[in-house]
Design a protein around this motif. Structure first.
Motif, PDB file in Angstrom:
ATOM      1  N   UNK A  21       0.858  -1.174   0.000  1.00  0.00           N
ATOM      2  CA  UNK A  21       0.000   0.000   0.000  1.00  0.00           C
ATOM      3  C   UNK A  21       0.896   1.227   0.000  1.00  0.00           C
ATOM      4  N   UNK A  22       0.514   2.234  -0.801  1.00  0.00           N
ATOM      5  CA  UNK A  22       1.335   3.431  -0.924  1.00  0.00           C
ATOM      6  C   UNK A  22       0.472   4.661  -0.670  1.00  0.00           C
ATOM      7  N   UNK A  23       0.832   5.418   0.373  1.00  0.00           N
ATOM      8  CA  UNK A  23       0.123   6.663   0.710  1.00  0.00           C
ATOM      9  C   UNK A  23      -1.386   6.465   0.790  1.00  0.00           C
ATOM     10  N   UNK A  24      -1.783   5.358   1.365  1.00  0.00           N
ATOM     11  CA  UNK A  24      -3.179   5.045   1.693  1.00  0.00           C
ATOM     12  C   UNK A  24      -4.100   4.845   0.509  1.00  0.00           C
ATOM     13  N   UNK A  25      -4.019   5.678  -0.525  1.00  0.00           N
ATOM     14  CA  UNK A  25      -5.023   5.616  -1.579  1.00  0.00           C
ATOM     15  C   UNK A  25      -4.553   4.864  -2.822  1.00  0.00           C
ATOM     16  N   UNK A  26      -3.396   4.247  -2.762  1.00  0.00           N
ATOM     17  CA  UNK A  26      -2.914   3.432  -3.869  1.00  0.00           C
ATOM     18  C   UNK A  26      -2.422   2.097  -3.340  1.00  0.00           C
ATOM     19  N   UNK A  27      -2.761   1.039  -4.041  1.00  0.00           N
ATOM     20  CA  UNK A  27      -2.341  -0.309  -3.676  1.00  0.00           C
ATOM     21  C   UNK A  27      -1.721  -0.958  -4.906  1.00  0.00           C
ATOM     22  N   UNK A  28      -0.587  -1.624  -4.704  1.00  0.00           N
ATOM     23  CA  UNK A  28       0.049  -2.351  -5.792  1.00  0.00           C
ATOM     24  C   UNK A  28      -0.329  -3.822  -5.682  1.00  0.00           C
ATOM     25  N   UNK A  29      -0.781  -4.387  -6.801  1.00  0.00           N
ATOM     26  CA  UNK A  29      -1.123  -5.812  -6.795  1.00  0.00           C
ATOM     27  C   UNK A  29      -0.467  -6.516  -7.977  1.00  0.00           C
ATOM     28  N   UNK A  30      -0.282  -7.803  -7.828  1.00  0.00           N
ATOM     29  CA  UNK A  30       0.233  -8.653  -8.888  1.00  0.00           C
ATOM     30  C   UNK A  30      -0.942  -9.297  -9.583  1.00  0.00           C
ATOM     31  N   UNK A  31      -1.074  -9.052 -10.887  1.00  0.00           N
ATOM     32  CA  UNK A  31      -2.190  -9.579 -11.663  1.00  0.00           C
ATOM     33  C   UNK A  31      -1.654 -10.161 -12.972  1.00  0.00           C
ATOM     34  N   UNK A  32      -1.840 -11.455 -13.142  1.00  0.00           N
ATOM     35  CA  UNK A  32      -1.378 -12.134 -14.361  1.00  0.00           C
ATOM     36  C   UNK A  32       0.100 -11.853 -14.642  1.00  0.00           C
ATOM     37  N   UNK A  33       0.887 -11.870 -13.572  1.00  0.00           N
ATOM     38  CA  UNK A  33       2.321 -11.688 -13.719  1.00  0.00           C
ATOM     39  C   UNK A  33       2.773 -10.252 -13.866  1.00  0.00           C
ATOM     40  N   UNK A  34       1.833  -9.288 -13.836  1.00  0.00           N
ATOM     41  CA  UNK A  34       2.157  -7.875 -13.982  1.00  0.00           C
ATOM     42  C   UNK A  34       1.843  -7.122 -12.699  1.00  0.00           C
ATOM     43  N   UNK A  35       2.684  -6.123 -12.383  1.00  0.00           N
ATOM     44  CA  UNK A  35       2.406  -5.253 -11.255  1.00  0.00           C
ATOM     45  C   UNK A  35       1.451  -4.150 -11.700  1.00  0.00           C
ATOM     46  N   UNK A  36       0.307  -4.046 -11.005  1.00  0.00           N
ATOM     47  CA  UNK A  36      -0.739  -3.099 -11.382  1.00  0.00           C
ATOM     48  C   UNK A  36      -1.082  -2.237 -10.172  1.00  0.00           C
ATOM     49  N   UNK A  37      -1.197  -0.924 -10.394  1.00  0.00           N
ATOM     50  CA  UNK A  37      -1.626  -0.029  -9.318  1.00  0.00           C
ATOM     51  C   UNK A  37      -3.148   0.080  -9.302  1.00  0.00           C
ATOM     52  N   UNK A  38      -3.707   0.013  -8.098  1.00  0.00           N
ATOM     53  CA  UNK A  38      -5.151  -0.031  -7.877  1.00  0.00           C
ATOM     54  C   UNK A  38      -5.540   1.126  -6.970  1.00  0.00           C
ATOM     55  N   UNK A  39      -6.652   1.776  -7.275  1.00  0.00           N
ATOM     56  CA  UNK A  39      -7.144   2.851  -6.405  1.00  0.00           C
ATOM     57  C   UNK A  39      -7.785   2.267  -5.151  1.00  0.00           C
ATOM     58  N   UNK A  40      -7.483   2.860  -3.993  1.00  0.00           N
ATOM     59  CA  UNK A  40      -8.149   2.504  -2.740  1.00  0.00           C
ATOM     60  C   UNK A  40      -8.752   3.771  -2.148  1.00  0.00           C
ATOM     61  N   UNK A  41     -10.042   3.718  -1.793  1.00  0.00           N
ATOM     62  CA  UNK A  41     -10.683   4.899  -1.186  1.00  0.00           C
ATOM     63  C   UNK A  41     -10.728   4.794   0.332  1.00  0.00           C
ATOM     64  N   UNK A  42     -10.021   3.810   0.900  1.00  0.00           N
ATOM     65  CA  UNK A  42     -10.061   3.572   2.346  1.00  0.00           C
ATOM     66  C   UNK A  42      -8.967   4.383   3.025  1.00  0.00           C
TER      67      UNK A  42
END
Length: 262
Positions: A21-42
């Motif tokens: 998790x980066x600065x609360x509102x961004x999350x990095x996830x591994x999806x199909x072998x790729x690193x993808x940034x995901x929005x988090x509103x929490x």
């Protein structure tokens, strides 16, 4: 045929693996072998839910041109992290992920749930009310919902998402919240003015047996919570079940008694 959840998730949800998790509102996830940034509103701490490698459920952005293509909806909490888990999940949710359950972390869900549950007749405390207005303004404040009906006082509702459970108690907040304290004061003022006011806590995990304020995390909020109860603010902690299909509203949880010293 499986029952459609009261609040379905969008088509095209994906399950990746939590990286960080980066600065609360961004999350990095591994999806199909790729690193993808995901929005988090929490904006909370998501205590105990940021475990590297944990499955992460994300929904596609409504706007395909948005910078972050997915929004974090839930994280999978494995049985080993919750030794008291009664049972576990099987089939579509559990067979590939192991025993555990989804915890809903999207903080916009309670605000949407209050509206759909109201129109579905699932809120006993709203009996007799005929209209639900979201993001309702009162003076200089804005509350999540205002219910109105013939010959009934307005019922103002503030909604909160609950993701933390300690010793079987679903707790809010998971981080100190001056904004949450402000909402409790606002609701107490509403009651003093002769109208109804309520807190709607949506507990998006199955292992809490009752609800209470997290006095260890935010003692000021906990003290105000019980002050609000004494003042006539109504408390409605509903359990929700979360799956990749969506969120279903379950039953009410009892409110824990006031601890000594609060």
């Amino acid at each position: 045929m499986e029952k459609t959840p009261l609040l379905p998730l969008p088509q095209g949800c994906v399950v990746g693996r939590f990286i960080r998790r980066y600065k609360r509102f961004s999350v990095e996830m591994l999806l199909d072998g790729q690193n993808v940034w995901v929005h988090s509103n929490n904006s909370g701490s998501m205590l105990g839910l940021t475990l590297a490698g944990a499955p992460l459920l994300a929904s596609p952005a409504a706007n395909p041109a948005r910078k972050l293509p997915y929004t974090q909806e839930a994280v999978w909490l494995a049985e080993r992290a919750v030794p008291s888990l009664p049972g576990g999940e099987e089939g579509a949710d559990g067979s590939a992920l192991g025993r555990g359950f989804w915890v809903g972390v999207n903080t916009s869900v309670p605000n949407r749930m209050i509206e759909v549950a109201f129109h579905a007749g699932r809120l006993a405390f709203a009996a007799g009310y005929t209209q639900c207005r979201r993001e309702a303004k009162r003076g200089e404040s804005r509350l999540d919902a205002c219910l109105t009906g013939p010959d009934l006082p307005p019922l103002w509702v503030e909604c909160k998402n609950v993701t933390m459970v300690e010793d079987g108690v679903a707790c809010f907040p998971d981080a100190a919240t001056e904004r949450g304290q402000k909402h409790l004061r606002e609701l107490m003022d509403i009651v003093r003015c002769g109208e109804r006011a309520a807190m709607f806590y949506l507990v998006q995990r199955p292992d809490g047996h009752c609800f209470g304020p997290a006095d260890v995390v935010d003692p000021a909020y906990a003290a105000l919570f019980y002050e609000a109860v004494d003042a006539g603010v109504e408390i409605y902690p509903y359990r929700a079940s979360v799956s990749p299909a969506g969120i279903e509203l379950e039953g009410l949880l009892p409110v824990a008694p006031r601890p000594a010293g609060l």
